[in-house]
Design a protein around this motif. Structure first.
Motif, mmCIF file in Angstrom:
data_model
loop_
_atom_site.group_PDB
_atom_site.id
_atom_site.type_symbol
_atom_site.label_atom_id
_atom_site.label_comp_id
_atom_site.label_asym_id
_atom_site.label_seq_id
_atom_site.Cartn_x
_atom_site.Cartn_y
_atom_site.Cartn_z
ATOM 1 N N VAL A 16 5.220 -3.198 4.152
ATOM 2 C CA VAL A 16 4.337 -2.020 4.177
ATOM 3 C C VAL A 16 3.994 -1.632 2.740
ATOM 4 C CG1 VAL A 16 4.187 0.440 4.717
ATOM 5 C CG2 VAL A 16 5.117 -1.153 6.418
ATOM 6 N N ASN A 17 5.012 -1.550 1.903
ATOM 7 C CA ASN A 17 4.781 -1.171 0.500
ATOM 8 C C ASN A 17 3.916 -2.187 -0.236
ATOM 9 O OD1 ASN A 17 6.337 1.165 0.743
ATOM 10 N ND2 ASN A 17 8.217 0.074 0.250
ATOM 11 N N GLU A 18 4.105 -3.462 0.083
ATOM 12 C CA GLU A 18 3.413 -4.506 -0.659
ATOM 13 C C GLU A 18 1.991 -4.793 -0.153
ATOM 14 O OE1 GLU A 18 4.301 -9.069 -2.179
ATOM 15 O OE2 GLU A 18 5.885 -7.896 -1.226
ATOM 16 N N TYR A 19 1.785 -4.732 1.160
ATOM 17 C CA TYR A 19 0.515 -5.209 1.731
ATOM 18 C C TYR A 19 -0.347 -4.125 2.376
ATOM 19 C CZ TYR A 19 3.045 -9.585 1.183
ATOM 20 O OH TYR A 19 3.750 -10.628 0.668
ATOM 21 N N ASN A 20 0.136 -2.892 2.424
ATOM 22 C CA ASN A 20 -0.600 -1.832 3.110
ATOM 23 C C ASN A 20 -2.027 -1.672 2.587
ATOM 24 O OD1 ASN A 20 -0.697 0.440 4.992
ATOM 25 N ND2 ASN A 20 -0.809 1.684 3.135
ATOM 26 N N ASP A 21 -2.191 -1.623 1.277
ATOM 27 C CA ASP A 21 -3.524 -1.403 0.698
ATOM 28 C C ASP A 21 -4.484 -2.536 1.033
ATOM 29 O OD1 ASP A 21 -2.686 0.990 -0.368
ATOM 30 O OD2 ASP A 21 -2.323 0.187 -2.371
ATOM 31 N N ALA A 22 -4.021 -3.768 0.936
ATOM 32 C CA ALA A 22 -4.892 -4.921 1.232
ATOM 33 C C ALA A 22 -5.299 -4.934 2.707
ATOM 34 C CB ALA A 22 -4.190 -6.223 0.871
ATOM 35 N N LEU A 23 -4.341 -4.651 3.583
ATOM 36 C CA LEU A 23 -4.650 -4.622 5.017
ATOM 37 C C LEU A 23 -5.612 -3.481 5.337
ATOM 38 C CD1 LEU A 23 -1.069 -5.320 6.409
ATOM 39 C CD2 LEU A 23 -3.028 -6.858 6.566
ATOM 40 N N PHE A 24 -5.366 -2.307 4.743
ATOM 41 C CA PHE A 24 -6.254 -1.178 4.983
ATOM 42 C C PHE A 24 -7.674 -1.484 4.509
ATOM 43 C CE2 PHE A 24 -8.516 2.529 3.464
ATOM 44 C CZ PHE A 24 -8.591 3.277 4.638
ATOM 45 N N SER A 25 -7.813 -2.075 3.328
ATOM 46 C CA SER A 25 -9.144 -2.406 2.803
ATOM 47 C C SER A 25 -9.892 -3.327 3.755
ATOM 48 C CB SER A 25 -9.020 -3.085 1.430
ATOM 49 O OG SER A 25 -8.523 -2.189 0.492
ATOM 50 N N TRP A 26 -9.193 -4.318 4.275
ATOM 51 C CA TRP A 26 -9.828 -5.261 5.210
ATOM 52 C C TRP A 26 -10.235 -4.555 6.502
ATOM 53 C CZ3 TRP A 26 -12.355 -9.513 5.063
ATOM 54 C CH2 TRP A 26 -12.539 -10.275 6.206
ATOM 55 N N ALA A 27 -9.329 -3.749 7.055
ATOM 56 C CA ALA A 27 -9.626 -3.043 8.309
ATOM 57 C C ALA A 27 -10.779 -2.057 8.117
ATOM 58 C CB ALA A 27 -8.376 -2.325 8.816
ATOM 59 N N PHE A 28 -10.807 -1.376 6.986
ATOM 60 C CA PHE A 28 -11.886 -0.429 6.708
ATOM 61 C C PHE A 28 -13.212 -1.166 6.555
ATOM 62 C CE2 PHE A 28 -14.424 2.288 3.831
ATOM 63 C CZ PHE A 28 -14.513 3.414 4.641
ATOM 64 N N TYR A 29 -13.183 -2.301 5.874
ATOM 65 C CA TYR A 29 -14.386 -3.127 5.722
ATOM 66 C C TYR A 29 -14.918 -3.549 7.086
ATOM 67 C CZ TYR A 29 -17.164 -7.306 4.733
ATOM 68 O OH TYR A 29 -18.167 -8.244 4.703
ATOM 69 N N LYS A 30 -14.026 -3.901 7.995
ATOM 70 C CA LYS A 30 -14.442 -4.395 9.316
ATOM 71 C C LYS A 30 -14.859 -3.285 10.275
ATOM 72 C CE LYS A 30 -13.994 -8.841 8.909
ATOM 73 N NZ LYS A 30 -15.121 -9.720 9.127
ATOM 74 N N THR A 31 -14.344 -2.057 10.104
ATOM 75 C CA THR A 31 -14.627 -1.001 11.077
ATOM 76 C C THR A 31 -15.453 0.157 10.527
ATOM 77 O OG1 THR A 31 -12.596 0.226 10.568
ATOM 78 C CG2 THR A 31 -12.464 -1.481 12.298
ATOM 79 N N SER A 32 -15.509 0.318 9.213
ATOM 80 C CA SER A 32 -16.220 1.432 8.558
ATOM 81 C C SER A 32 -15.674 2.799 8.975
ATOM 82 C CB SER A 32 -17.726 1.369 8.848
ATOM 83 O OG SER A 32 -18.263 0.176 8.356
#
Length: 193
Positions: A16-32
């Motif tokens: 969570v600490n290491e990958y949260n930001d990268a996963l969030f960026s991808w999900a936000f890009y895909k869903t707006s």
């Protein structure tokens, strides 16, 4: 709590600490949508925790987490396709009728001036209001068209996979994609401008 559960909990907390930001960026890009992206990332980490035993280490943790997230995104769009009110969406016949206005009787493009709004496409994609209008326009597409567009552009599925999911030929797939883009263009020019 046994040692395995403690170890898996600590490992997932580190992820969570290491990958949260990268996963969030991808999900936000895909869903707006910030809220949807946060929910999808949270669901991803919960699934990783519950399926921790199935992670064999054959891939990097980040790769495994992105795989889970991509499946969550696909499920999100499948669910939104099923729950979107279809009473206002057009039928496939209506979709052909709407997009036929772009072609003459010999199936050639009618000459039309390009709407100046399309010269600012990069700025539009950063606009949450535009993204809401786009989502509404996508919701108005016939179900197969919506699924094809979502699969191609939002979940990066390959054409042969989409053809298999929809049980259609490749030529029919490309016609659906083309017609769906035309219908989206027309809808956006009406509802956004």
């Amino acid at each position: 709590m046994d040692a395995i559960k403690v170890d898996s909990k600590l490992t997932v907390e580190n992820w969570v600490n290491e990958y949260n930001d990268a996963l969030f960026s991808w999900a936000f890009y895909k869903t707006s949508s910030r809220e949807t992206a946060e929910d999808l990332v949270q669901d991803t980490f919960l699934a990783a925790y519950h399926k921790f035993d199935s992670f064999k280490g054959d891939s990097l943790p980040k790769t495994w987490l992105f795989s889970i997230l991509n499946n969550k995104i696909i499920d999100y769009y499948r669910l939104s396709t099923k729950t979107t009110k279809r009473t206002i969406s057009m039928s496939e016949d209506k979709g052909y009728e709407v997009t036929d206005g772009f072609f003459d009787e010999t199936e050639n493009w009618k000459v039309r001036a390009i709407n100046p709004m399309w010269n600012q496409d990069e700025e539009l994609l950063d606009n949450p209001d535009f993204n809401n209008v786009l989502k509404n326009c996508m919701g108005d597409l016939p179900e197969n068209w919506h699924f094809a567009i979502t699969s191609k552009y939002l979940t990066d599925k390959k054409a042969d996979e989409i053809c298999q999911d929809l049980n259609i030929t490749v030529s029919n797939y490309w016609q659906i994609i083309h017609r769906a883009k035309l219908a989206l263009k027309k809808c956006l020019e009406i509802k956004w401008v």
